[in-house]
Design a protein around this motif. Structure first.
Motif, PDB file in Angstrom:
ATOM      1  N   PHE A   1       0.828  -1.202   0.000  1.00 40.92           N
ATOM      2  CA  PHE A   1       0.000   0.000   0.000  1.00 40.92           C
ATOM      3  C   PHE A   1       0.868   1.260   0.000  1.00 40.92           C
ATOM      4  CE2 PHE A   1      -3.442  -2.794   1.587  1.00 40.92           C
ATOM      5  CZ  PHE A   1      -4.446  -2.402   0.721  1.00 40.92           C
ATOM      6  N   ALA A   2       2.040   1.168   0.607  1.00 41.90           N
ATOM      7  CA  ALA A   2       2.931   2.329   0.671  1.00 41.90           C
ATOM      8  C   ALA A   2       3.394   2.757  -0.718  1.00 41.90           C
ATOM      9  CB  ALA A   2       4.132   2.021   1.561  1.00 41.90           C
ATOM     10  N   SER A   3       3.376   1.839  -1.688  1.00 37.20           N
ATOM     11  CA  SER A   3       3.807   2.176  -3.042  1.00 37.20           C
ATOM     12  C   SER A   3       2.702   2.852  -3.847  1.00 37.20           C
ATOM     13  CB  SER A   3       4.280   0.913  -3.775  1.00 37.20           C
ATOM     14  OG  SER A   3       3.192   0.033  -3.999  1.00 37.20           O
ATOM     15  N   LEU A   4       1.486   2.884  -3.305  1.00 36.56           N
ATOM     16  CA  LEU A   4       0.369   3.539  -3.970  1.00 36.56           C
ATOM     17  C   LEU A   4       0.230   4.976  -3.469  1.00 36.56           C
ATOM     18  CD1 LEU A   4      -2.179   0.598  -3.700  1.00 36.56           C
ATOM     19  CD2 LEU A   4      -0.785   1.204  -5.680  1.00 36.56           C
ATOM     20  N   ARG A   5      -0.459   5.784  -4.236  1.00 34.24           N
ATOM     21  CA  ARG A   5      -0.569   7.213  -3.908  1.00 34.24           C
ATOM     22  C   ARG A   5      -1.697   7.422  -2.902  1.00 34.24           C
ATOM     23  NH1 ARG A   5      -2.855  11.788  -6.539  1.00 34.24           N
ATOM     24  NH2 ARG A   5      -3.728  10.430  -8.160  1.00 34.24           N
ATOM     25  N   LEU A   6      -1.382   7.189  -1.624  1.00 29.72           N
ATOM     26  CA  LEU A   6      -2.359   7.322  -0.558  1.00 29.72           C
ATOM     27  C   LEU A   6      -1.887   8.327   0.484  1.00 29.72           C
ATOM     28  CD1 LEU A   6      -3.214   3.544  -0.010  1.00 29.72           C
ATOM     29  CD2 LEU A   6      -4.722   5.258  -1.029  1.00 29.72           C
ATOM     30  N   LYS A   7      -2.844   8.975   1.133  1.00 29.71           N
ATOM     31  CA  LYS A   7      -2.523   9.924   2.196  1.00 29.71           C
ATOM     32  C   LYS A   7      -1.815   9.198   3.344  1.00 29.71           C
ATOM     33  CE  LYS A   7      -6.676  12.765   1.416  1.00 29.71           C
ATOM     34  NZ  LYS A   7      -7.948  13.236   2.033  1.00 29.71           N
ATOM     35  N   PRO A   8      -0.884   9.877   4.034  1.00 30.65           N
ATOM     36  CA  PRO A   8      -0.220   9.261   5.196  1.00 30.65           C
ATOM     37  C   PRO A   8      -1.211   8.777   6.236  1.00 30.65           C
ATOM     38  CG  PRO A   8       0.899  11.281   4.556  1.00 30.65           C
ATOM     39  CD  PRO A   8      -0.355  11.217   3.737  1.00 30.65           C
ATOM     40  N   GLU A   9      -2.327   9.520   6.403  1.00 20.27           N
ATOM     41  CA  GLU A   9      -3.329   9.108   7.389  1.00 20.27           C
ATOM     42  C   GLU A   9      -3.952   7.764   7.024  1.00 20.27           C
ATOM     43  OE1 GLU A   9      -3.669  13.679   7.005  1.00 20.27           O
ATOM     44  OE2 GLU A   9      -3.233  11.936   5.731  1.00 20.27           O
ATOM     45  N   LEU A  10      -4.115   7.537   5.739  1.00 17.76           N
ATOM     46  CA  LEU A  10      -4.692   6.264   5.302  1.00 17.76           C
ATOM     47  C   LEU A  10      -3.698   5.124   5.452  1.00 17.76           C
ATOM     48  CD1 LEU A  10      -6.608   7.419   2.083  1.00 17.76           C
ATOM     49  CD2 LEU A  10      -7.549   6.958   4.353  1.00 17.76           C
ATOM     50  N   LEU A  11      -2.444   5.391   5.141  1.00 17.10           N
ATOM     51  CA  LEU A  11      -1.416   4.353   5.317  1.00 17.10           C
ATOM     52  C   LEU A  11      -1.280   3.965   6.785  1.00 17.10           C
ATOM     53  CD1 LEU A  11       1.339   5.655   2.863  1.00 17.10           C
ATOM     54  CD2 LEU A  11      -0.160   3.670   2.556  1.00 17.10           C
ATOM     55  N   LYS A  12      -1.401   4.930   7.658  1.00 18.05           N
ATOM     56  CA  LYS A  12      -1.311   4.648   9.094  1.00 18.05           C
ATOM     57  C   LYS A  12      -2.478   3.765   9.543  1.00 18.05           C
ATOM     58  CE  LYS A  12      -0.730   6.962  13.581  1.00 18.05           C
ATOM     59  NZ  LYS A  12      -0.677   8.287  14.278  1.00 18.05           N
ATOM     60  N   ALA A  13      -3.684   4.066   9.045  1.00 18.65           N
ATOM     61  CA  ALA A  13      -4.852   3.253   9.399  1.00 18.65           C
ATOM     62  C   ALA A  13      -4.731   1.855   8.828  1.00 18.65           C
ATOM     63  CB  ALA A  13      -6.122   3.936   8.889  1.00 18.65           C
TER      64      ALA A  13
ATOM     65  N   ILE B   1      -0.915  -4.618   4.698  1.00 20.50           N
ATOM     66  CA  ILE B   1       0.354  -4.159   4.138  1.00 20.50           C
ATOM     67  C   ILE B   1       0.356  -4.287   2.622  1.00 20.50           C
ATOM     68  CG2 ILE B   1       2.851  -4.406   4.204  1.00 20.50           C
ATOM     69  CD1 ILE B   1       1.556  -3.531   6.857  1.00 20.50           C
ATOM     70  N   GLN B   2      -0.063  -5.460   2.139  1.00 21.44           N
ATOM     71  CA  GLN B   2      -0.120  -5.699   0.705  1.00 21.44           C
ATOM     72  C   GLN B   2      -1.559  -5.603   0.207  1.00 21.44           C
ATOM     73  OE1 GLN B   2       2.078  -9.585   0.674  1.00 21.44           O
ATOM     74  NE2 GLN B   2       3.007  -8.692  -1.153  1.00 21.44           N
ATOM     75  N   PRO B   3      -1.795  -4.899  -0.890  1.00 20.72           N
ATOM     76  CA  PRO B   3      -3.135  -4.882  -1.466  1.00 20.72           C
ATOM     77  C   PRO B   3      -3.447  -6.213  -2.140  1.00 20.72           C
ATOM     78  CG  PRO B   3      -1.610  -3.702  -2.885  1.00 20.72           C
ATOM     79  CD  PRO B   3      -0.825  -4.087  -1.650  1.00 20.72           C
ATOM     80  N   SER B   4      -4.724  -6.525  -2.267  1.00 18.58           N
ATOM     81  CA  SER B   4      -5.127  -7.677  -3.062  1.00 18.58           C
ATOM     82  C   SER B   4      -4.939  -7.337  -4.532  1.00 18.58           C
ATOM     83  CB  SER B   4      -6.588  -8.028  -2.786  1.00 18.58           C
ATOM     84  OG  SER B   4      -7.436  -6.995  -3.265  1.00 18.58           O
ATOM     85  N   LYS B   5      -5.159  -8.340  -5.394  1.00 17.75           N
ATOM     86  CA  LYS B   5      -4.960  -8.100  -6.830  1.00 17.75           C
ATOM     87  C   LYS B   5      -5.862  -6.982  -7.338  1.00 17.75           C
ATOM     88  CE  LYS B   5      -4.111 -11.451  -9.668  1.00 17.75           C
ATOM     89  NZ  LYS B   5      -4.243 -12.674 -10.502  1.00 17.75           N
ATOM     90  N   ILE B   6      -7.146  -7.013  -6.963  1.00 15.77           N
ATOM     91  CA  ILE B   6      -8.047  -5.974  -7.467  1.00 15.77           C
ATOM     92  C   ILE B   6      -7.656  -4.604  -6.925  1.00 15.77           C
ATOM     93  CG2 ILE B   6      -9.779  -6.326  -5.656  1.00 15.77           C
ATOM     94  CD1 ILE B   6     -11.909  -5.551  -7.693  1.00 15.77           C
ATOM     95  N   GLN B   7      -7.194  -4.551  -5.669  1.00 16.06           N
ATOM     96  CA  GLN B   7      -6.773  -3.276  -5.110  1.00 16.06           C
ATOM     97  C   GLN B   7      -5.530  -2.749  -5.818  1.00 16.06           C
ATOM     98  OE1 GLN B   7      -6.332  -4.496  -1.059  1.00 16.06           O
ATOM     99  NE2 GLN B   7      -8.501  -4.254  -0.564  1.00 16.06           N
ATOM    100  N   GLU B   8      -4.576  -3.640  -6.087  1.00 21.42           N
ATOM    101  CA  GLU B   8      -3.349  -3.230  -6.768  1.00 21.42           C
ATOM    102  C   GLU B   8      -3.634  -2.686  -8.158  1.00 21.42           C
ATOM    103  OE1 GLU B   8       0.727  -5.212  -8.622  1.00 21.42           O
ATOM    104  OE2 GLU B   8      -0.449  -6.317  -7.146  1.00 21.42           O
ATOM    105  N   VAL B   9      -4.584  -3.336  -8.857  1.00 27.90           N
ATOM    106  CA  VAL B   9      -4.892  -2.926 -10.229  1.00 27.90           C
ATOM    107  C   VAL B   9      -5.737  -1.664 -10.267  1.00 27.90           C
ATOM    108  CG1 VAL B   9      -6.119  -3.602 -12.327  1.00 27.90           C
ATOM    109  CG2 VAL B   9      -4.658  -5.255 -11.147  1.00 27.90           C
ATOM    110  N   ILE B  10      -6.734  -1.593  -9.386  1.00 28.70           N
ATOM    111  CA  ILE B  10      -7.728  -0.539  -9.546  1.00 28.70           C
ATOM    112  C   ILE B  10      -7.419   0.733  -8.763  1.00 28.70           C
ATOM    113  CG2 ILE B  10      -9.351  -1.065  -7.665  1.00 28.70           C
ATOM    114  CD1 ILE B  10     -11.575  -0.819  -9.822  1.00 28.70           C
ATOM    115  N   LEU B  11      -6.691   0.642  -7.659  1.00 28.32           N
ATOM    116  CA  LEU B  11      -6.439   1.852  -6.875  1.00 28.32           C
ATOM    117  C   LEU B  11      -5.684   2.931  -7.659  1.00 28.32           C
ATOM    118  CD1 LEU B  11      -5.807   0.575  -3.237  1.00 28.32           C
ATOM    119  CD2 LEU B  11      -7.474   2.299  -3.968  1.00 28.32           C
ATOM    120  N   PRO B  12      -4.658   2.586  -8.438  1.00 29.06           N
ATOM    121  CA  PRO B  12      -4.012   3.644  -9.223  1.00 29.06           C
ATOM    122  C   PRO B  12      -4.983   4.340 -10.175  1.00 29.06           C
ATOM    123  CG  PRO B  12      -2.609   1.706  -9.139  1.00 29.06           C
ATOM    124  CD  PRO B  12      -3.931   1.304  -8.555  1.00 29.06           C
ATOM    125  N   VAL B  13      -5.966   3.601 -10.703  1.00 27.11           N
ATOM    126  CA  VAL B  13      -6.963   4.212 -11.585  1.00 27.11           C
ATOM    127  C   VAL B  13      -7.920   5.088 -10.778  1.00 27.11           C
ATOM    128  CG1 VAL B  13      -8.833   3.750 -13.226  1.00 27.11           C
ATOM    129  CG2 VAL B  13      -6.801   2.288 -13.185  1.00 27.11           C
TER     130      VAL B  13
END
Length: 453
Positions: free
Chosen positions: A57-69, A76-88
């Motif tokens: 998740f740290a490699s994705l463009r997320l707010k520090p507050e979200l990474l902390k939560a 720590i690791q996104p699922s496949k759908i999260q990895e693919v779709i979150l950047p979009v």
């Protein structure tokens, strides 16, 4: 709501025990408990699995507050759908998305992170709308928003569900509105309690269920048009566990110029659930099988799905008389009663929930290890197999890579035909447990991959 009492004394009001099937299924549940950690780890490193991810998740463009939560939740690791779709979902300018993925792969977290990334808590007005087809699913989404947004200072959200109050002339100030289409429709269009021009995110979850309810579908379309006609900057996200032709038509009505993420039909089945069918002569035979199953189980948190509210109440009453602690959930209950039952079940105050399809979607209780289809799901109009409901029912177990067990009861030739049609549709094997064939049970037990799809 729930029934309590001491367990029956040994030998008291006992039913005949189908010992072979009872021992076999109990062994499956014991294996599930033992293998759980291994299954999740192995699915993470399988590039073909729905949980595989090569990123964090740290490699994705997320707010520090979200990474902390996320870190607090051990995500720590996104699922496949999260990895693919979150950047979009996080792209600038915002992009519309239609996503289809099986239950338990993390799509709720994906769109929750997207909404929380768009919201500006310094602005005291609604900016995100999330629609769900049921009260229970709306509450679950709210729980995810609460957990992921806890470090965003000033963030607020509100439920637009049956029974939620709205004062005459009140203007809503909460940032995220989570609700069902009917109540949200009234608040926005009828009472004009918020300004649709300020909405930046519009989410429809479990869209495949919405199209099965004509009123809900029409309300969702009107709501989205109200927002779309008042702003050019709103991102629309439509999520579904299945992707039928009707769903595609509905999605194209609402979501324009969208990115699409879909799975093939054969990939829709939850991959870590062992599926079986037990032939039963009649209702009493099904009841005896339930009692036999739970007589010796101490580790299993389970859900039993019945076709009607009357069946739910009958089965619950029978289990109560035998001293079992059970919960009941169906649409005749008040919103408050349903919320209480879900909280009690999630907190482990009872381990057996008996319900209708009201609980088939969106109830995320990770400790559920077994789902029983007391009645096979069929369509209301033609009595044909309801494939989407089946996948949602058994998806209450096998959440996010946890192994699970699905047991189907077939009390007629037609019920067995429906089981076979479901197996064919999803391209899986639902193994028959023949109570008269001891060697068959032994063969399945010796084949450790048997029944795992």
């Amino acid at each position: 709501m729930s029934f309590t009492g001491p367990p029956p004394a040994a030998g008291q009001n006992e039913l005949p025990v189908d010992s072979k099937v009872n021992q076999f299924l109990n062994k499956q549940l014991t294996d599930i408990s033992t293998d759980m950690e291994f299954t999740i780890k192995s699915s993470r490193i399988d590039p073909q699995g729905p949980l595989y991810s090569g990123k964090t998740f740290a490699s994705l463009r997320l707010k520090p507050e979200l990474l902390k939560a996320l870190n607090d939740l051990s995500f720590i690791q996104p699922s496949k759908i999260q990895e693919v779709i979150l950047p979009v979902l996080l792209m600038a300018p915002p992009q519309n998305v239609i996503a289809q993925a099986q239950s338990g792969t993390g799509k709720t977290v994906a769109f929750a992170l997207a909404m929380l990334s768009r919201v500006d808590p310094t602005k005291p007005w609604p900016q995100c709308i999330c629609l769900a087809p049921t009260f229970e699913l709306a509450l679950q989404i709210g729980d995810v928003i609460k957990d992921l947004g806890k470090y965003i200072e000033g963030l607020s959200w509100r439920y637009a569900v049956k029974g939620a109050p709205l004062e005459r002339g009140e203007k809503i100030t909460q940032h995220i509105i989570i609700g069902t289409p009917g109540k949200a429709h009234d608040w926005i269009i009828k009472f004009k309690a918020l300004d649709p021009s300020k909405i930046v995110s519009f989410v429809l979850d479990e869209a495949d269920q919405m199209i099965s309810m004509q009123g809900i579908m029409e309300q969702s379309i009107r709501l989205h048009k109200e927002v779309e006609n008042n702003t050019q900057d709103c991102q629309t996200m439509l999520f579904s566990a299945t992707y039928t032709e009707d769903l595609i038509k509905f999605a194209e009505t609402i979501v324009k110029d969208s990115y699409r993420l879909t799975l093939q039909k054969k990939e829709q089945n939850v991959p870590y659930i062992r599926q079986f069918v037990v032939p039963c002569a009649d209702r009493m035979a099904k009841y005896r099988t339930v009692v036999n199953l739970f007589r010796g189980i101490t580790i299993s948190t389970s859900i039993i799905f019945c076709h009607t509210k009357a069946s739910v109440d009958w089965l619950a009453a029978q289990m109560q008389q035998r001293g079992y602690v059970v919960g009941v959930l169906h649409s005749n209950m008040t919103i408050e009663e349903r919320a209480t039952v879900i909280d009690m079940f999630r907190n482990g105050e009872f381990k057996l929930l008996i319900t209708t399809n009201v609980c088939a979607r969106g109830i995320d209780v990770p400790q559920v290890t077994m789902v029983i289809n007391y009645d096979m799901p069929v369509t209301h109009d033609k009595g044909e197999p309801d494939y989407e409901t089946y996948i949602h029912r058994i998806g209450r177990t096998g959440r996010f890579g946890h192994p699970g067990l699905a047991v189907n009861f077939a009390d007629s030739d037609r019920a067995m035909e429906i089981v076979n049609m479901i197996a064919t549709y999803f391209g899986v094997e639902i193994q028959k447990l023949d109570t008269e064939d001891d060697s068959q049970l032994e063969r399945i037990e010796n084949d450790k991959t048997g029944g795992i799809n």
